[in-house]
Design a protein around this motif. Structure first.
Motif, PDB file in Angstrom:
ATOM      1  N   SER A  27       0.507  -1.284   0.155  1.00 24.89           N
ATOM      2  CA  SER A  27      -0.353   0.035  -0.275  1.00 24.89           C
ATOM      3  C   SER A  27       0.921   1.076   0.211  1.00 24.89           C
ATOM      4  O   SER A  27       0.613   1.807  -1.101  1.00 24.89           O
ATOM      5  CB  SER A  27      -0.913  -0.220   0.651  1.00 24.89           C
ATOM      6  N   THR A  28       1.676   1.224   0.716  1.00 24.54           N
ATOM      7  CA  THR A  28       2.945   2.219   0.386  1.00 24.54           C
ATOM      8  C   THR A  28       4.157   2.423  -0.595  1.00 24.54           C
ATOM      9  O   THR A  28       3.117   4.094  -1.030  1.00 24.54           O
ATOM     10  CB  THR A  28       4.166   2.315   1.922  1.00 24.54           C
ATOM     11  N   ARG A  29       3.389   1.382  -1.294  1.00 20.25           N
ATOM     12  CA  ARG A  29       4.392   1.385  -2.539  1.00 20.25           C
ATOM     13  C   ARG A  29       3.351   2.394  -3.908  1.00 20.25           C
ATOM     14  O   ARG A  29       3.651   2.967  -4.135  1.00 20.25           O
ATOM     15  CB  ARG A  29       4.745   0.412  -3.291  1.00 20.25           C
ATOM     16  N   MET A  30       1.863   1.528  -3.846  1.00 19.68           N
ATOM     17  CA  MET A  30       0.640   1.998  -4.179  1.00 19.68           C
ATOM     18  C   MET A  30       0.381   3.466  -4.135  1.00 19.68           C
ATOM     19  O   MET A  30       0.337   4.303  -5.086  1.00 19.68           O
ATOM     20  CB  MET A  30      -0.263   1.469  -4.206  1.00 19.68           C
ATOM     21  N   LEU A  31       0.377   3.768  -2.748  1.00 22.82           N
ATOM     22  CA  LEU A  31       0.470   5.636  -2.677  1.00 22.82           C
ATOM     23  C   LEU A  31       1.609   6.396  -3.033  1.00 22.82           C
ATOM     24  O   LEU A  31       1.090   7.155  -3.012  1.00 22.82           O
ATOM     25  CB  LEU A  31       0.211   5.807  -0.782  1.00 22.82           C
ATOM     26  N   SER A  32       2.627   5.726  -2.947  1.00 21.61           N
ATOM     27  CA  SER A  32       3.955   6.277  -3.511  1.00 21.61           C
ATOM     28  C   SER A  32       3.540   7.124  -5.188  1.00 21.61           C
ATOM     29  O   SER A  32       4.162   7.434  -5.856  1.00 21.61           O
ATOM     30  CB  SER A  32       5.181   6.056  -3.018  1.00 21.61           C
ATOM     31  N   ASN A  33       3.416   5.687  -5.567  1.00 23.96           N
ATOM     32  CA  ASN A  33       3.255   5.998  -7.221  1.00 23.96           C
ATOM     33  C   ASN A  33       2.015   7.026  -7.578  1.00 23.96           C
ATOM     34  O   ASN A  33       1.751   7.988  -8.446  1.00 23.96           O
ATOM     35  CB  ASN A  33       2.725   4.539  -7.810  1.00 23.96           C
ATOM     36  N   LYS A  34       1.046   6.751  -6.780  1.00 27.52           N
ATOM     37  CA  LYS A  34      -0.534   7.997  -7.057  1.00 27.52           C
ATOM     38  C   LYS A  34      -0.275   9.187  -6.606  1.00 27.52           C
ATOM     39  O   LYS A  34      -0.418  10.303  -7.304  1.00 27.52           O
ATOM     40  CB  LYS A  34      -1.568   7.436  -5.532  1.00 27.52           C
ATOM     41  N   SER A  35       0.428   9.381  -5.527  1.00 30.22           N
ATOM     42  CA  SER A  35       0.708  10.886  -5.654  1.00 30.22           C
ATOM     43  C   SER A  35       2.218  11.311  -5.970  1.00 30.22           C
ATOM     44  O   SER A  35       1.720  12.086  -6.533  1.00 30.22           O
ATOM     45  CB  SER A  35       1.880  10.981  -3.850  1.00 30.22           C
ATOM     46  N   SER A  36       2.589  10.613  -6.943  1.00 27.45           N
ATOM     47  CA  SER A  36       3.556  11.189  -8.332  1.00 27.45           C
ATOM     48  C   SER A  36       2.513  11.181  -8.998  1.00 27.45           C
ATOM     49  O   SER A  36       4.040  12.228 -10.128  1.00 27.45           O
ATOM     50  CB  SER A  36       5.210   9.854  -7.843  1.00 27.45           C
ATOM     51  N   VAL A  37       1.651  10.533  -9.915  1.00 27.95           N
ATOM     52  CA  VAL A  37       1.070  11.260 -11.316  1.00 27.95           C
ATOM     53  C   VAL A  37      -0.050  12.428 -10.567  1.00 27.95           C
ATOM     54  O   VAL A  37       0.352  12.835 -11.344  1.00 27.95           O
ATOM     55  CB  VAL A  37       0.174   9.550 -11.221  1.00 27.95           C
ATOM     56  N   ILE A  44      -0.037  21.638 -12.638  1.00 32.16           N
ATOM     57  CA  ILE A  44      -0.423  21.921 -14.089  1.00 32.16           C
ATOM     58  C   ILE A  44      -1.837  22.434 -13.998  1.00 32.16           C
ATOM     59  O   ILE A  44      -1.664  23.617 -14.611  1.00 32.16           O
ATOM     60  CB  ILE A  44      -0.217  20.712 -15.138  1.00 32.16           C
ATOM     61  N   LEU A  45      -2.544  22.110 -13.449  1.00 31.44           N
ATOM     62  CA  LEU A  45      -3.930  23.131 -13.134  1.00 31.44           C
ATOM     63  C   LEU A  45      -3.716  24.457 -12.335  1.00 31.44           C
ATOM     64  O   LEU A  45      -4.233  24.811 -13.018  1.00 31.44           O
ATOM     65  CB  LEU A  45      -5.130  21.639 -12.089  1.00 31.44           C
TER      66      LEU A  45
END
Length: 192
Positions: A27-37, A44-45
């Motif tokens: 889950s920490t790996r997934m969260l770090s990937n999501k936050s990087s996206v 940009i927004l």
């Protein structure tokens, strides 16, 4: 002593290699990937919003400057048309042939202002002859040329013969104020 520490380190590394990945690790790996996206998308927004706000501000400042320039030009032209007090006293001292002055020109030699046979809004309000919403004459620009005359009533610009948001007709813009027409009644609105 260092021999024992090295052995402990080796065994710890081996134990970590042999164990299956933990759910918490995943889950920490997934969260770090999501936050990087999301981080670049948010940046940009924010940048696009900043550009849009800057463009709107620039356009509005240009419009406001053009309005102010127009008002300053009208003010300069209006002040050029008005005689100075010294000039009026010199004119009063000279002999003037009043027959040569047309009816449309202002008689500078008279000491009393030209009276208008129209009641003011204050007079009508006191007599309760007419019920109107609050009217504020914010800006009053009078010129000899009728195309250059305009007023701002309740922060909206009007010219002669136009109808206000309140339903009043701009009948005439004169040196004293603006004559409005409402329900076949004419009255003078002055800047107070």
């Amino acid at each position: 002593m260092s021999f024992i520490l090295d052995a402990l380190r080796k065994s710890e590394k081996e134990r970590q290699r042999n164990t299956a990945p933990n759910i918490a690790d995943n889950s920490t790996r997934m969260l770090s990937n999501k936050s990087s996206v999301w981080l670049p998308l948010v940046a940009i927004l924010l940048g696009v919003n900043l550009i849009i706000i800057s463009i709107e501000w620039y356009i509005n400042s240009k419009e406001n400057n053009s309005i102010l320039d127009t008002l300053n030009i009208q003010k300069d032209e209006f002040s050029k048309e008005l005689p100075k007090i010294e000039d009026i006293s010199e004119i009063n001292q000279e002999n003037i042939n009043l027959d040569s002055v047309s009816n449309s020109e202002i008689n500078i030699t008279s000491k009393e202002p030209k009276l208008i046979d129209v009641p003011t809004l204050a007079e009508l309000s006191l007599d309760e002859a007419i019920a109107l919403p609050t009217l504020n004459l914010d800006i009053h620009v009078y010129s000899q040329n009728s195309n250059e005359r305009f007023v701002f009533i309740n922060s909206t610009k009007y010219r002669e013969a136009e109808v206000t948001r309140e339903g009043l007709v701009i009948d005439e813009i004169n040196p004293l104020g603006v004559i409005l027409k409402y329900e076949n009644r004419r009255f003078l609105l002055t800047r107070e």
